[in-house]
Scaffold this active site. Structure first.
Site, PDB file in Angstrom:
ATOM      1  N   ASP A 217       0.853  -1.184   0.000  1.00  0.00           N
ATOM      2  CA  ASP A 217       0.000   0.000   0.000  1.00  0.00           C
ATOM      3  C   ASP A 217       0.893   1.239   0.000  1.00  0.00           C
ATOM      4  O   ASP A 217       2.032   1.164   0.453  1.00  0.00           O
ATOM      5  CB  ASP A 217      -0.858  -0.039   1.280  1.00  0.00           C
ATOM      6  CG  ASP A 217      -1.994   0.946   1.214  1.00  0.00           C
ATOM      7  OD1 ASP A 217      -2.248   1.489   0.132  1.00  0.00           O
ATOM      8  OD2 ASP A 217      -2.635   1.163   2.259  1.00  0.00           O
ATOM      9  N   GLN A 253       0.261  11.806  -4.155  1.00  0.00           N
ATOM     10  CA  GLN A 253       0.167  11.833  -2.696  1.00  0.00           C
ATOM     11  C   GLN A 253       1.473  11.429  -2.022  1.00  0.00           C
ATOM     12  O   GLN A 253       1.489  10.963  -0.888  1.00  0.00           O
ATOM     13  CB  GLN A 253      -0.949  10.905  -2.215  1.00  0.00           C
ATOM     14  CG  GLN A 253      -2.327  11.385  -2.629  1.00  0.00           C
ATOM     15  CD  GLN A 253      -3.427  10.564  -2.000  1.00  0.00           C
ATOM     16  OE1 GLN A 253      -3.626  10.599  -0.793  1.00  0.00           O
ATOM     17  NE2 GLN A 253      -4.139   9.799  -2.798  1.00  0.00           N
ATOM     18  N   ARG A 605      -9.349  15.134   1.435  1.00  0.00           N
ATOM     19  CA  ARG A 605      -9.885  14.435   2.613  1.00  0.00           C
ATOM     20  C   ARG A 605     -11.371  14.687   2.793  1.00  0.00           C
ATOM     21  O   ARG A 605     -12.050  13.989   3.540  1.00  0.00           O
ATOM     22  CB  ARG A 605      -9.176  14.880   3.914  1.00  0.00           C
ATOM     23  CG  ARG A 605      -7.694  14.593   4.019  1.00  0.00           C
ATOM     24  CD  ARG A 605      -7.351  13.179   3.708  1.00  0.00           C
ATOM     25  NE  ARG A 605      -6.933  13.051   2.319  1.00  0.00           N
ATOM     26  CZ  ARG A 605      -6.815  11.902   1.681  1.00  0.00           C
ATOM     27  NH1 ARG A 605      -7.105  10.770   2.292  1.00  0.00           N
ATOM     28  NH2 ARG A 605      -6.431  11.867   0.423  1.00  0.00           N
TER      29      ARG A 605
END
Length: 734
Positions: A217, A253, A605
Site C-alpha cells: 500500500d 500523494q 480528505r
DNA sequence: CAACCTGCGGCCACT
DNA sequence: CCGCAGGTTG
C-alpha cells in the site's frame, strides 16, 4: 465473493481479478484503493490461488494495517491474524525476533524511537569528546538515517572530504554502540532484515517460497531500502518463479520525501519488472465535484507527475468556503462557531476534521475548542508513549528486559534522584569505555562512592527483575511503578502536572492489560511474558490507542496524519505563505511540489464540505508574524469558492469580518495597534499589502523611525524580507 | 549533589 | 513560546 466484485466499478474489478502477475495500480485519492487491496487478497484466497500463509501485505501506518485486517476479517472465514499484514517496521521486527540469532541480536533487543536515537547520539558524542557544535546531533541523526535508508553501512559510504569522513567515522561508532547495547533504531530494523535475508540463503528461500503474493500500500512512499527489501522477498532467482508484486500508489500523494521516500520507485518497478498490468483508478467516490475540481486544479501546477485526473458522478456539491481572519485567535473562534453550527445541523463531531500543516497550530485551536466545550481529539503531537513519565517507566522495564540498554540506563539511573551525579556517571562512562561493556555491566569494575550508589541502583533493577519474572505483564508494570519510586516521585510533586502524570502511569497498566488481551497467550513458564513484545509495541505504535473512535469528538491532526482518512467536513487552516507552503520547503529542491502534493492530500480528505482559512497575523514561536496568503489558495479557481469574508485583493485592508465574536475576557483589537501606536507611515499600515517595482507584492510586518528616516520591514515572500526607506522606496497599496 | 535560574537556540511533517 | 544546557547557590 462474486457479490463483492459486483459492487466494484470496472477498473476496480479488473485490478482485483488480475492474473497472478506483477501489477501497478495508480490509485487516485478516494478511488477505493484500500478496498481494491483487501478485495484482491480475499479473491486470491477464495479462488484457491494462495493460502492465507502465502500472503504478505505491507502498509506504512499501523492504522492502515489494522483497517486492512478488520476488512479481511469481515470478508473471509479465516483468522486474519494468521496473515502477515503489517507495517514495514512491524514485519521486520517480527522477522528479527524470530531469527534474532542469525541477525546477530539478542532475543530481547530493544527498539529506539527517534528521540531515543537522538539521546544515544548525544551520549556517543560526549563519550568521544566530539564538538557538538561542529557535529550537531540532529544533523548526524539525519545523516545516519539517510545512509541506512539507502541501504548503506558506514563502511560502504563514499566519502570524498574530511567532514564526511568524520561523519562516517561517527556513524561507525554509533553502529558499534547500538550493537553493544543491543538496541535497534527504526531504519536499522529494515536494514538488518534486508541484510539477514540477503546473506542467509536458506532463510531467504524459505520466505521467498512462502510469500507468493506481496501487496504494498502507499507504494509511492517507499524508500530505496524498502524497495530493495520488496525485490529481495519477491525472489525469482535461479529460475524459480518470483512472487507476484501488487503495488498500489499515487504519485500525487507522495509526501514523505523528507524521510527518504522515492516516487521514482513506481517507474522503476514498472520498468525493472516489466509490469504487464498498469491500472489507473480515477473515479473518486469520496468528494463532491467542487472539491475534486479544486484538487485537480492545484495539483495541475506540478510538473513531475505520472498524469491522472480524478472525476466523480456525484455532482458539484457545495462551494469551498474561504475565511480570512485578522488574527489566529479570530480564526480559531470562527472555526469553533462553525463547527458548532454544523453539529447543530446534525453532523457528527467525529465526521469533522481540523487539519493544519504543523503541530504548533493545534494549541490555539484546542484552547478555543476547550473553552467552548466542544469535545475534540488530537492525533500526533506528543504521543502517549513519548511522554516523559511514560518513557521513564518504560526505561525501567527495558532494563529488566535488556540491562545493556545504556539509553534506558542513563535515563533513570538518577530518576527519581538517588544521589548519582555527573561525577559518578562520568566515572562509569569512562570505565565502560575502557572495558568496552555496557554501563550496567561496568558497575562491578567501579570503586569508592560511585560503586556504592550506582551499585544500589543495579541491585534495584536485579530485584525488580526477579520479583516480576513470573508476574503477568500488567502486574509486573504495577510493581515496577511502585518499587522504582516513580509513583512516589510524582505523588510528591506539587505542580498540577503531577496528577496528570500519575494518571498516565496508571494508563501504562491499562495499555499492558489491553496488549495482553490482544496477544496470543505466551508459552507458560517463560520469564517476563510478553515484556519485549510490549516494549516493541510501545516504540512502534507510540500511542495509537488514543484513536478511540467510539466517542464523538472533532478530530485534530496534521495533514500528514490525515493521509488515508476522510471526513464529511474538513477545516484546513493556516493557509499562509511560510506556513503552508512551509518556508523551509522553498529552500529544498522540489520542496514546493511536495508541499503542493500535501495540499492536494488535505483537500481530498473532504467528502461534502471544505473550509479553508488563514489569519493576517499569527502568533507563532513567540512572535507575531504577518504572512501573505498562501499561493495554494490562489490556485483554487475562484468559481469554486465562496468567501465568507470580503476578499482582499486590490484595495485596503479588509473590513472587520462579518463573523466576529469578541471575547469578553480579552477585548479584541488589531494586534498591529499595540505594536506601532499612532505611527505615521504615509497612509500605510502594518499588515497591509503593498507592491514594489522590483520585489513584487509583500506585506508590511514592522516599521521604525519617523519622517524622512521612517523605514518599513516588508515580507516579500519568496523575494525575502527587506527593510525599505519610505522616502526612497516607491510603494503602492495593493 | 540537587534545585533553581537564566540565557540561548530551535521551530515541519513520522515509522 | 518552550525546552535544554550551563552556571550558580544552598
Amino acid at each position: 465473493m462474486t457479490d463483492l466484485i459486483a459492487t466494484l466499478n470496472e477498473e476496480q474489478a479488473r485490478a482485483v481479478t488480475l492474473p497472478a502477475q506483477h501489477a501497478l495500480i495508480l490509485a487516485g485519492a478516494g478511488s477505493g484503493k484500500t478496498r481494491v487491496l483487501t478485495t484482491r487478497i480475499a479473491w486470491l484466497i477464495q479462488t484457491g490461488q494462495v493460502t492465507p500463509q502465502g500472503v504478505l501485505a505491507v502498509t506504512f501506518t499501523n492504522k492502515a494495517a489494522k483497517e486492512m485486517q478488520a476488512r479481511l476479517a469481515a470478508m473471509l472465514p479465516v483468522n486474519p491474524k494468521a496473515m502477515w499484514i503489517g507495517t514495514f517496521h512491524g514485519l521486520c521486527n517480527r522477522l528479527l525476533r524470530a531469527h534474532h540469532r542469525e541477525a546477530g541480536l539478542p532475543q530481547l533487543f530493544q527498539i529506539l524511537d527517534s528521540a531515543d536515537q537522538l539521546a544515544a547520539i548525544k551520549r556517543l558524542l560526549k563519550t568521544l569528546n566530539v564538538d557538538d557544535e561542529k557535529f550537531p546531533p540532529r544533523e548526524l541523526q539525519h545523516f545516519i538515517n539517510g545512509q541506512k535508508e539507502q541501504g548503506v553501512r558506514a563502511a560502504a559510504v563514499d566519502a570524498f572530504d574530511d567532514f564526511t569522513r568524520r561523519r562516517v567515522a561517527l556513524y561507525a561508532e554509533y553502529e558499534a554502540q547500538c550493537q553493544r547495547e543491543a538496541v535497534v533504531d527504526f531504519p536499522e530494523l529494515l536494514l538488518r532484515t534486508y541484510e539477514l535475508l540477503s546473506r542467509n540463503e536458506p532463510l531467504r528461500h524459505h520466505y521467498q517460497r512462502r510469500f507468493r503474493h506481496i501487496l504494498t500500500d502507499e507504494f509511492q512512499d517507499t524508500n530505496k531500502l524498502q524497495y530493495q527489501w520488496l525485490k529481495l522477498l519477491a525472489g525469482g532467482e535461479e529460475g524459480e518463479a518470483p512472487a507476484c508484486l501488487f503495488c498500489v500508489g499515487d504519485d500525487d500523494q507522495s509526501i514523505y520525501r523528507f524521510r527518504g521516500a522515492e516516487v521514482g520507485n513506481m517507474l522503476a518497478f514498472e520498468r525493472e519488472f516489466k509490469v504487464p498490468n498498469v491500472i489507473r483508478l480515477e473515479q473518486n467516490y469520496r468528494s463532491c465535484g467542487n472539491i475534486l475540481d479544486a484538487a485537480n486544479a492545484i495539483i495541475a501546477n506540478n510538473t513531475q507527475r505520472l498524469g491522472k485526473e480524478l472525476w466523480t458522478d456525484r455532482g458539484e456539491g457545495e462551494p469551498i468556503r474561504v475565511y480570512e481572519a485578522f488574527t489566529d485567535g479570530d480564526e480559531a473562534r470562527w472555526l469553533v462557531d462553525e463547527v458548532q453550527a454544523l453539529v447543530r445541523d446534525g453532523m457528527l463531531r467525529s465526521d469533522i476534521a481540523i487539519l493544519y500543516r504543523a503541530n504548533a497550530l493545534s494549541r490555539g485551536l484546542e484552547h478555543q475548542l476547550f473553552s467552548a466545550g466542544v469535545s475534540y481529539r488530537v492525533y500526533g503531537g506528543l504521543r502517549f508513549f513519548e511522554r516523559q513519565e511514560v518513557k521513564h517507566a518504560l526505561a525501567y522495564l527495558r532494563l529488566i528486559a535488556n540491562p545493556d540498554d545504556d539509553t534506558a540506563f542513563a535515563r533513570v539511573v538518577n530518576f527519581p534522584t538517588r544521589g548519582i551525579g555527573a561525577r559518578s556517571l562520568e566515572a562509569l562512562q569512562d570505565a565502560a569505555r575502557t572495558y568496552n561493556s555496557s554501563l550496567y555491566a561496568t558497575v562491578s569494575h567501579l570503586s569508592g562512592k560511585p560503586r556504592a550508589s550506582i551499585g544500589a541502583f543495579v541491585q534495584l533493577i536485579e530485584t525488580l527483575r526477579n520479583a516480576t519474572a513470573s508476574l503477568p505483564l500488567p502486574e509486573a508494570v504495577d510493581h515496577v511503578l511502585d518499587q522504582s519510586g516513580l509513583r512516589a516521585h510524582y505523588e510528591s510533586q506539587k505542580e498540577k502536572d503531577g496528577r496528570e502524570r500519575l494518571e498516565n502511569l496508571d494508563e501504562i497498566i491499562s495499555a499492558a492489560t489491553n496488549f495482553v488481551a490482544e496477544s496470543e497467550a505466551p508459552e507458560p513458564d517463560v520469564a517476563h511474558p510478553l515484556l519485549a513484545d510490549f516494549l516493541a509495541h510501545a516504540s512502534l505504535e507510540a500511542g495509537d490507542h488514543q484513536a478511540d473512535a467510539t466517542d464523538d469528538a472533532v478530530q485534530l491532526m496534521t495533514v500528514h496524519a490525515a493521509k488515508g482518512l476522510e471526513f464529511d467536513a474538513v477545516f484546513l487552516c493556516g493557509l499562509e505563505e511560510g506556513l503552508f507552503p512551509h518556508e523551509n520547503s522553498l529552500m529544498e529542491t522540489d520542496g514546493l511540489e511536495e508541499e503542493r502534493r500535501l495540499m492536494y492530500v488535505a483537500v481530498t480528505r473532504a467528502r461534502q464540505r471544505l473550509y479553508v482559512s488563514l489569519a493576517q497575523s499569527r502568533m507563532l514561536h513567540g512572535q507575531t508574524r504577518y504572512n501573505m496568503r498562501s499561493r495554494f489558495l490562489e490556485e483554487i479557481p475562484e468559481a469554486l469558492t465562496k468567501w465568507l469574508t470580503p476578499r482582499t485583493s486590490g484595495g485596503q485592508m479588509q473590513a472587520r469580518p462579518a463573523y466576529f465574536t469578541p471575547s469578553p475576557a480579552a477585548p479584541r483589537r488589531p494586534a498591529v495597534a499595540a505594536r506601532a501606536p499612532g505611527r505615521d507611515l504615509g497612509g500605510l499600515r502594518i499588515g497591509q499589502n503593498v507592491r514594489h517595482a522590483r520585489f513584487g507584492v509583500g506585506v508590511i510586518v514592522a516599521a521604525e523611525g519617523s519622517g524622512s528616516d521612517a523605514r518599513v520591514h516588508i515580507n516579500f515572500g519568496a523575494q525575502g524580507v527587506k527593510w525599505l526607506l519610505l522616502s526612497v522606496a516607491k510603494l503602492d497599496p495593493v
